[in-house]
Design a protein around this motif. Structure first.
Motif, PDB file in Angstrom:
ATOM      1  N   ARG A  79       0.825  -1.207   0.000  1.00 19.84           N
ATOM      2  CA  ARG A  79       0.000   0.000   0.000  1.00 19.84           C
ATOM      3  C   ARG A  79       0.858   1.256   0.000  1.00 19.84           C
ATOM      4  O   ARG A  79       0.507   2.266  -0.618  1.00 19.84           O
ATOM      5  N   ALA A  99      -0.883  -2.331  -8.368  1.00 21.82           N
ATOM      6  CA  ALA A  99      -2.345  -2.380  -8.325  1.00 21.82           C
ATOM      7  C   ALA A  99      -2.864  -3.764  -8.713  1.00 21.82           C
ATOM      8  O   ALA A  99      -4.030  -4.085  -8.466  1.00 21.82           O
ATOM      9  N   ALA A 102      -2.704  -9.000  -5.773  1.00 24.11           N
ATOM     10  CA  ALA A 102      -3.768  -9.449  -4.864  1.00 24.11           C
ATOM     11  C   ALA A 102      -4.893  -8.411  -4.731  1.00 24.11           C
ATOM     12  O   ALA A 102      -5.305  -7.808  -5.726  1.00 24.11           O
ATOM     13  N   HIS A 103      -5.389  -8.224  -3.505  1.00 26.82           N
ATOM     14  CA  HIS A 103      -6.521  -7.331  -3.249  1.00 26.82           C
ATOM     15  C   HIS A 103      -6.111  -6.227  -2.276  1.00 26.82           C
ATOM     16  O   HIS A 103      -5.119  -6.372  -1.579  1.00 26.82           O
ATOM     17  N   PRO A 104      -6.922  -5.140  -2.198  1.00 28.97           N
ATOM     18  CA  PRO A 104      -6.525  -4.027  -1.322  1.00 28.97           C
ATOM     19  C   PRO A 104      -6.197  -4.453   0.117  1.00 28.97           C
ATOM     20  O   PRO A 104      -5.186  -4.011   0.666  1.00 28.97           O
ATOM     21  N   ALA A 105      -7.024  -5.302   0.728  1.00 32.89           N
ATOM     22  CA  ALA A 105      -6.782  -5.667   2.133  1.00 32.89           C
ATOM     23  C   ALA A 105      -5.472  -6.449   2.280  1.00 32.89           C
ATOM     24  O   ALA A 105      -4.820  -6.390   3.326  1.00 32.89           O
ATOM     25  N   ILE A 106      -5.067  -7.166   1.237  1.00 32.95           N
ATOM     26  CA  ILE A 106      -3.795  -7.894   1.273  1.00 32.95           C
ATOM     27  C   ILE A 106      -2.639  -6.912   1.058  1.00 32.95           C
ATOM     28  O   ILE A 106      -1.604  -7.006   1.719  1.00 32.95           O
ATOM     29  N   ARG A 107      -2.855  -5.932   0.167  1.00 32.96           N
ATOM     30  CA  ARG A 107      -1.794  -4.939  -0.062  1.00 32.96           C
ATOM     31  C   ARG A 107      -1.556  -4.065   1.173  1.00 32.96           C
ATOM     32  O   ARG A 107      -0.490  -3.489   1.328  1.00 32.96           O
ATOM     33  N   ASN A 108      -2.567  -3.961   2.047  1.00 33.77           N
ATOM     34  CA  ASN A 108      -2.373  -3.206   3.280  1.00 33.77           C
ATOM     35  C   ASN A 108      -1.396  -3.883   4.230  1.00 33.77           C
ATOM     36  O   ASN A 108      -0.879  -3.256   5.156  1.00 33.77           O
ATOM     37  N   ARG A 109      -1.148  -5.172   4.043  1.00 35.23           N
ATOM     38  CA  ARG A 109      -0.267  -5.925   4.949  1.00 35.23           C
ATOM     39  C   ARG A 109       0.993  -6.440   4.271  1.00 35.23           C
ATOM     40  O   ARG A 109       2.058  -6.496   4.876  1.00 35.23           O
ATOM     41  N   HIS A 190      -9.427 -10.954 -11.479  1.00 41.87           N
ATOM     42  CA  HIS A 190      -8.563  -9.886 -11.001  1.00 41.87           C
ATOM     43  C   HIS A 190      -8.095 -10.218  -9.591  1.00 41.87           C
ATOM     44  O   HIS A 190      -8.891 -10.632  -8.766  1.00 41.87           O
ATOM     45  N   GLY A 191      -6.821 -10.010  -9.327  1.00 42.72           N
ATOM     46  CA  GLY A 191      -6.307 -10.238  -7.979  1.00 42.72           C
ATOM     47  C   GLY A 191      -5.766 -11.636  -7.769  1.00 42.72           C
ATOM     48  O   GLY A 191      -5.044 -11.881  -6.812  1.00 42.72           O
TER      49      GLY A 191
ATOM     50  N   ALA B  55      -6.720   0.644   8.425  1.00 42.44           N
ATOM     51  CA  ALA B  55      -6.688   0.020   7.091  1.00 42.44           C
ATOM     52  C   ALA B  55      -7.390  -1.331   7.130  1.00 42.44           C
ATOM     53  O   ALA B  55      -7.336  -2.048   8.133  1.00 42.44           O
ATOM     54  N   SER B  56      -8.049  -1.697   6.034  1.00 42.11           N
ATOM     55  CA  SER B  56      -8.733  -2.991   5.994  1.00 42.11           C
ATOM     56  C   SER B  56      -7.702  -4.119   5.867  1.00 42.11           C
ATOM     57  O   SER B  56      -6.740  -4.006   5.109  1.00 42.11           O
ATOM     58  N   VAL B  57      -7.897  -5.170   6.641  1.00 46.97           N
ATOM     59  CA  VAL B  57      -6.992  -6.331   6.607  1.00 46.97           C
ATOM     60  C   VAL B  57      -7.826  -7.601   6.722  1.00 46.97           C
ATOM     61  O   VAL B  57      -8.954  -7.577   7.216  1.00 46.97           O
ATOM     62  N   LYS B  58      -7.241  -8.707   6.239  1.00 46.13           N
ATOM     63  CA  LYS B  58      -7.936  -9.990   6.356  1.00 46.13           C
ATOM     64  C   LYS B  58      -7.500 -10.639   7.666  1.00 46.13           C
ATOM     65  O   LYS B  58      -6.348 -11.034   7.821  1.00 46.13           O
ATOM     66  N   LYS B 127     -13.563  -3.007  -8.741  1.00 41.58           N
ATOM     67  CA  LYS B 127     -12.156  -3.379  -8.589  1.00 41.58           C
ATOM     68  C   LYS B 127     -11.754  -3.375  -7.110  1.00 41.58           C
ATOM     69  O   LYS B 127     -11.075  -4.270  -6.636  1.00 41.58           O
ATOM     70  N   GLU B 130     -12.710  -6.514  -5.158  1.00 38.25           N
ATOM     71  CA  GLU B 130     -12.450  -7.817  -5.780  1.00 38.25           C
ATOM     72  C   GLU B 130     -11.917  -8.859  -4.779  1.00 38.25           C
ATOM     73  O   GLU B 130     -11.952 -10.049  -5.059  1.00 38.25           O
ATOM     74  N   GLY B 131     -11.499  -8.416  -3.614  1.00 44.26           N
ATOM     75  CA  GLY B 131     -11.050  -9.369  -2.592  1.00 44.26           C
ATOM     76  C   GLY B 131     -12.165  -9.827  -1.662  1.00 44.26           C
ATOM     77  O   GLY B 131     -11.905 -10.469  -0.651  1.00 44.26           O
TER      78      GLY B 131
END
Lengths: 287, 155
Positions: A79, A99, A102-109, A190-191, B55-58, B127, B130-131
Motif C-alpha cells: 500500500r 495495483a 492481490a486485493h486491497p486488504a492484502i496490499r495493506n499488509r 482480477h487479484g 486500514a482494511s486487513v484480512k 475493482k 475484488e477481494g
C-alpha cells in the motif's frame, strides 16, 4: 484449516531478529506481513516451531530516493508503494504493477521483502525487481551483502538466501527520462495469481530501442528475463514488425510447463499476446 | 498462552491466547465478537476483513499476537449509539445482502475504499471489492449501495 502450534517471538531490532534465527535455524521462520505465509500455515503446508515477527524492526521500512537510486526497505508495504509519489516518478513499473498484486486488504499488509523472499514464480514484484536490474540487500550472521536480482531467484520458491539470512531492502537505479515501462498480466480473476505476466522496460535512444528488459512471470519456475526477445528489439524502432519479431522469439526464451490452469502451449501464447499488448501500449498505440 | 492486548471498537481488551491463534478467531472466540466471519482461512474470500490501525486487513491471515497494541474496528463497532454507519444504511436501503455471510467484510472493505476514494466510479468499486466474494452473487446491489454510501458520506 488452522495452523499447527508454534511459538512466537517479536524482536525489537535487526540484531535480535538475526540472533533468534541463528538459534532456531530452519525450525524458525521470519514473518513480515504474513500474507502468503499465514495462508500456508493455515493449510499446514508449512509448520515451523517458531515465528520470528520482524514487524517491530522499523528500520526495515521506508522508501528512499537519493543520487539516482531507489531503496525500498523490506518491510515497506504494498500500500505504501501504491501511494508513493516517489515510486510513481522513479519506478513507474512498480507503480503500475502494484495495483495488480492481490486485493486491497492484502496490499495493506503484504511487504516488498516478503514477496521477494517467498519468490513465487507467479508474483509481480520479483519480476519487477529483475526488470529493474535491481539488487537484493541481505543481512545475516556474517554481516550484509548484496545480490543482483538476476542471481537471487534460483527456482521454484528458491532463492540465494541462506539459513540465518533475511532481506533488508531492494535497490535499483531510478528510471531516467529515456526509459519506457509497461506491465500487464492475465489472470482468471482480477487479484488472482497470473497465468502469465510481463514486466517490461525499454531504454530508448531517439526512436530506436537501445536496451530491452522483458521479464515474464508465471511461465517458468522463476521470473524469466527474455534475452532473445530483448535482442530482437535492440537497435530497432518500436514498430509493429519489431514487436511481432520479439513475440515470435519467445520460443527460445521461455520453456513454460503445464499447471492447473493452462497448458505450456497456452502460456506461451499468453506470453506472446502480452508482448504485443504491453509493447504496443508503450509505443503509444491502441491498448 | 500469553496475554494479548489491543483496542477493539474503542474498548481496551486483554485476553489470553496461544501464539498460533488468528486475529479472526481471537475476536470470535476470546472476545465473543462473532460478527467477523471466517470463510476460507486463506485470504481469498474477504469475509473476515476488519480495520486494523485504519486500514482494511484480512483477519484470517494475521496472528492475534501481531495485532498486539493495534486499534481494531469490527462490524460491531460501525454503528454509533444505535445509528447505523452510512455504509450499513446504504446496504440496508439497497438490499445489498442476501444470506449476509460476506456482509461484515464487504462493509469494512467498502468503508476503506470510500475513505481512500470518496467519489469512486462503478468500475473502481468493483475493482476495490475484488477481494470480497459474495456466494449469493449479489454484487449488483452491493455496488449500488457503495456508490450510494459514497455520495451520502461526501454530504
Amino acid at each position: 484449516m488452522k495452523p499447527s502450534p508454534f511459538a512466537y517471538a517479536k524482536p525489537a531490532d535487526l540484531a535480535e531478529a538475526l540472533r533468534l534465527k541463528a538459534d532456531h535455524g530452519d525450525d524458525g521462520t521470519f514473518i513480515a506481513g504474513g500474507q502468503s505465509l499465514v495462508a500456508t500455515l493455515n493449510m499446514r503446508l508449512s509448520s515451523p516451531d517458531i515465528l520470528i515477527d520482524i514487524g517491530g524492526v522499523t528500520e526495515l521500512s521506508g522508501i528512499e530516493v537519493s543520487d539516482g537510486s531507489v531503496r525500498i526497505g523490506a518491510l515497506t508495504r504494498h500500500r505504501d508503494l501504491e501511494d508513493s509519489p516517489d515510486i510513481k516518478t522513479h519506478a513507474p513499473l512498480i507503480a503500475e504493477a502494484i495495483a495488480q498484486v492481490a486485493h486491497p486488504a492484502i496490499r495493506n499488509r503484504g511487504t516488498m521483502g516478503g514477496s521477494i523472499a517467498f519468490a513465487d514464480p507467479a508474483a509481480e514484484l520479483p519480476a519487477c525487481i529483475l526488470a529493474l536490474d535491481g539488487a537484493i540487500e541481505i543481512a545475516g550472521p556474517d554481516g550484509r551483502r548484496k545480490v543482483a536480482a538476476g542471481n537471487f531467484f534460483k527456482g521454484l520458491y528458491d532463492t540465494d538466501l541462506g539459513t540465518g539470512e533475511m532481506i533488508t531492502a531492494v535497490e535499483f537505479a531510478a528510471d531516467s527520462d529515456d526509459w519506457r515501462t509497461g506491465f500487464d498480466e492475465l489472470a482468471r480473476r482480477h487479484g488472482d495469481y497470473a497465468m502469465a505476466g510481463l514486466a517490461a522496460r525499454l531504454r530508448m535512444d531517439g526512436d530506436s530501442i537501445a536496451e530491452a528488459r522483458l521479464v515474464y512471470f508465471a511461465v517458468g519456475d522463476k521470473p524469466m528475463l527474455a534475452t532473445g526477445a530483448g535482442g530482437e528489439l535492440a537497435g530497432k524502432p518500436l514498430s509493429a514488425e519489431t514487436i511481432e519479431a520479439a513475440a515470435a522469439s519467445l520460443d527460445s526464451d521461455l520453456e513454460p510447463f503445464d499447471d492447473l490452469h493452462s497448458s505450456a502451449a497456452m502460456k506461451l501464447h499468453l506470453a506472446r499476446e502480452l508482448t504485443r499488448r504491453v509493447l504496443t501500449k508503450i509505443a503509444g498505440g491502441a491498448q | 498462552m500469553s496475554e494479548i492486548s489491543m483496542t477493539v471498537n474503542g474498548r481496551a481488551v486483554t485476553a489470553s491466547a496461544a501464539s498460533d491463534v488468528l486475529l479472526a478467531d481471537f475476536l470470535r472466540q476470546n472476545l465473543d465478537l462473532t460478527g467477523t466471519h471466517v470463510g476460507c482461512d486463506t485470504s481469498q474470500c474477504g469475509a473476515c476483513v476488519v480495520q486494523m490501525d485504519g486500514a482494511s486487513v484480512k483477519s484470517c491471515t494475521i496472528l492475534a499476537a501481531q495485532a498486539e497494541g493495534a486499534d481494531i474496528v469490527t462490524i460491531e463497532g460501525l454503528a454509533t449509539n444505535g445509528d447505523m454507519h452510512p455504509m450499513q444504511k446504504a446496504f440496508h436501503d439497497n438490499h445489498a445482502l442476501q444470506c449476509g455471510f460476506c456482509t461484515p467484510g464487504m462493509l469494512i472493505s467498502a468503508i476503506d475504499l470510500v475513505s481512500k476514494n470518496p467519489d469512486p466510479t462503478e468500475a473502481e468499486v468493483r475493482k476495490g471489492l475484488e477481494g470480497n466474494l459474495c456466494r449469493c452473487t449479489g454484487y449488483h446491489n452491493i455496488v449500488k449501495a457503495v456508490l450510494a454510501a459514497a455520495q451520502d458520506m461526501r454530504g
